[in-house]
Design a protein around this motif. Structure first.
Motif, short mmCIF file in Angstrom:
data_model
loop_
_atom_site.label_atom_id
_atom_site.label_comp_id
_atom_site.label_asym_id
_atom_site.label_seq_id
_atom_site.Cartn_x
_atom_site.Cartn_y
_atom_site.Cartn_z
N PRO A 293 0.82 -1.22 0.00
CA PRO A 293 0.00 0.00 0.00
C PRO A 293 0.85 1.27 0.00
CG PRO A 293 0.11 -0.89 2.21
CD PRO A 293 0.85 -1.87 1.34
N ALA A 294 0.39 2.27 -0.72
CA ALA A 294 0.94 3.62 -0.57
C ALA A 294 0.30 4.27 0.66
CB ALA A 294 0.65 4.43 -1.82
N ALA A 295 0.88 5.35 1.11
CA ALA A 295 0.32 6.07 2.25
C ALA A 295 -1.09 6.57 1.92
CB ALA A 295 1.22 7.22 2.65
N GLY A 296 -1.98 6.50 2.90
CA GLY A 296 -3.34 6.99 2.71
C GLY A 296 -4.38 5.95 3.06
N GLU A 297 -5.64 6.26 2.76
CA GLU A 297 -6.76 5.37 3.06
C GLU A 297 -7.12 4.57 1.82
OE1 GLU A 297 -10.21 6.44 5.82
OE2 GLU A 297 -11.14 6.57 3.82
N HIS A 298 -7.41 3.30 2.02
CA HIS A 298 -7.70 2.42 0.90
C HIS A 298 -8.94 1.57 1.21
CE1 HIS A 298 -3.62 3.18 -0.72
NE2 HIS A 298 -3.26 3.17 0.57
N GLN A 299 -9.81 1.43 0.20
CA GLN A 299 -10.91 0.48 0.33
C GLN A 299 -10.53 -0.82 -0.39
OE1 GLN A 299 -14.66 0.26 -2.16
NE2 GLN A 299 -15.59 1.09 -0.29
N LEU A 300 -10.55 -1.91 0.38
CA LEU A 300 -10.22 -3.23 -0.16
C LEU A 300 -11.52 -4.03 -0.30
CD1 LEU A 300 -7.22 -4.10 2.21
CD2 LEU A 300 -7.25 -2.60 0.20
N SER A 301 -11.70 -4.66 -1.45
CA SER A 301 -12.91 -5.45 -1.71
C SER A 301 -12.53 -6.79 -2.30
CB SER A 301 -13.84 -4.72 -2.68
OG SER A 301 -14.20 -3.44 -2.20
N CYS A 302 -13.42 -7.78 -2.11
CA CYS A 302 -13.22 -9.08 -2.73
C CYS A 302 -14.52 -9.53 -3.38
CB CYS A 302 -12.75 -10.12 -1.70
SG CYS A 302 -13.90 -10.39 -0.32
N ARG A 303 -14.38 -10.26 -4.46
CA ARG A 303 -15.54 -10.86 -5.11
C ARG A 303 -15.12 -12.21 -5.68
NH1 ARG A 303 -16.16 -6.97 -10.55
NH2 ARG A 303 -14.37 -7.84 -11.71
N CYS A 304 -16.10 -13.11 -5.85
CA CYS A 304 -15.75 -14.44 -6.34
C CYS A 304 -16.77 -14.92 -7.36
CB CYS A 304 -15.63 -15.44 -5.18
SG CYS A 304 -17.18 -15.80 -4.33
N PHE A 305 -16.40 -16.01 -8.06
CA PHE A 305 -17.22 -16.60 -9.10
C PHE A 305 -17.24 -18.11 -8.91
CE2 PHE A 305 -15.41 -12.67 -10.53
CZ PHE A 305 -16.45 -12.01 -11.18
N ASP A 306 -18.43 -18.71 -9.07
CA ASP A 306 -18.53 -20.14 -8.83
C ASP A 306 -18.32 -20.93 -10.12
OD1 ASP A 306 -20.93 -20.16 -10.28
OD2 ASP A 306 -22.20 -20.47 -8.53
N ALA A 307 -18.45 -22.26 -10.03
CA ALA A 307 -18.17 -23.13 -11.17
C ALA A 307 -19.15 -22.95 -12.31
CB ALA A 307 -18.16 -24.58 -10.70
N HIS A 308 -20.30 -22.31 -12.05
CA HIS A 308 -21.27 -22.04 -13.10
C HIS A 308 -21.10 -20.64 -13.70
CE1 HIS A 308 -23.11 -25.71 -11.90
NE2 HIS A 308 -23.58 -25.25 -10.76
N GLY A 309 -20.10 -19.89 -13.19
CA GLY A 309 -19.86 -18.55 -13.70
C GLY A 309 -20.62 -17.45 -12.97
#
Length: 329
Positions: A293-309
């Protein structure tokens, strides 16, 4: 089997218990009992194991009542499975993230049903819990759920008598609960007392009024777990060191299994693929992503996909994308 010397209410009314740190407490692959959520609609109950029995009736050739001793004498199996609450049926579009990953043990439901002789016309299996009380203005309606016969006969579906190697506690639905791996926890009926085979879906409020999602093609039962993932570390509002690599990690799960997890470190403007472990049984999958990370505030997000897409909605869904905010200095 109602209020008596053998069944008693230990908590009346709705109850919810979750870890103080929410998903950020879920650091281990197998979730300890004390970190796994507890939720009940009407009550918590305690049943005398020596008096418990399971009634099997409906479209079977040999209706029967099975004791706990008989359940324990059947072949026992273990299944590792993510266990997730579908959220409140009163607010189905809110993400609650009540989840864990546990090891269930017990005989297969299919072994019991085959022993009773399944009639050809049977297409659903109803399961009824022994609790009673009030929920959302409904008084003393039994908690009855249903499964298509194909899922009920799947080898992963258990009459669970143990969790994480220990006998199932009353708060977890003991002495015996139904466990339906890959499906939301509402289908894994606690304090199981009756199994009925039928030609139609169960008519009670927990299959008709509650736990049905509206889709463009009509109503859909809340059965299979949709793709979902959470950032466990770093936690929301954590401080990290700038210009030093950290590991963003968490868990991903879906009924069909997860094939890809993506991470955003810039407020969902761009995404990059994370490393993802393979699934064991129906358990959740660990993912990791290295980032400096660089200095400052960061929003971290995650998303996923299943075997059917299938993937995750941005918002307004029980499996909406999960985000945390961290500060680097």
């Amino acid at each position: 089997m109602k209020a008596s010397d053998t069944v008693r209410i230990t908590h009346a009314g709705y109850l919810l218990q979750v870890p103080d740190r929410g998903v950020h407490a879920l650091t281990e692959y197998v979730t300890d009992d004390e970190k796994l959520f507890i939720v009940t609609h009407m009550a918590l109950i305690e049943i005398d194991p020596s008096a418990w029995c399971l009634r099997v009736d409906g479209m079977v050739r040999r209706p029967c009542e099975i004791t706990l001793e008989q359940i324990l004498s059947l072949p026992q199996y273990e299944v590792t499975s993510v266990h997730e609450c579908a959220g409140s049926p009163l607010t189905p579009l809110e993400a609650k993230r009540r989840v864990g990953n546990v090891v269930w043990a017990g005989p297969r439901l299919s072994d019991v049903l085959h022993a009773c002789g399944i009639e050809q016309e049977a297409s659903y299996v109803w399961s009824e819990g022994l609790e009673w009380g009030e929920f959302a203005g409904i008084q003393n309606q039994p908690f009855v759920k249903d499964l298509p016969i194909e899922k009920a006969l799947a080898p992963e579906v258990l009459l669970a008598v143990a969790m994480n190697g220990r006998p199932l506690r009353a708060e977890r639905g003991g002495p015996v609960r139904l466990v339906v791996p890959g499906w939301y926890g509402t289908n894994s009926v606690k304090w199981l007392g009756r199994i009925t085979l039928a030609g139609t879906r169960a008519p009670g409020p927990y299959t008709t009024r509650f736990y049905n999602d509206l889709t463009p093609t009509g109503s859909r039962p809340v059965w299979q777990i949709a793709p979902e993932c959470v950032v466990v570390s770093p936690a929301n509002n954590d401080s990290v060191t700038s210009d030093r690599q950290i590991c963003i990690e968490g868990w991903a799960w879906a009924d069909a299994g997860v094939i890809r997890v993506e991470i955003s470190v810039d407020g969902r403007q761009s995404w990059a693929e994370a490393e993802l472990d393979e699934r064991r049984d129906f358990g959740w999958q660990h993912f990791r992503f290295h980032w400096t990370p660089a200095a400052g505030e960061h929003q971290l997000s995650c998303r996923c996909f299943d075997a059917h897409g299938a993937g995750q909605p941005d918002a307004s869904a029980r499996n909406e994308i999960h985000s945390v905010v961290v500060s680097a200095s």
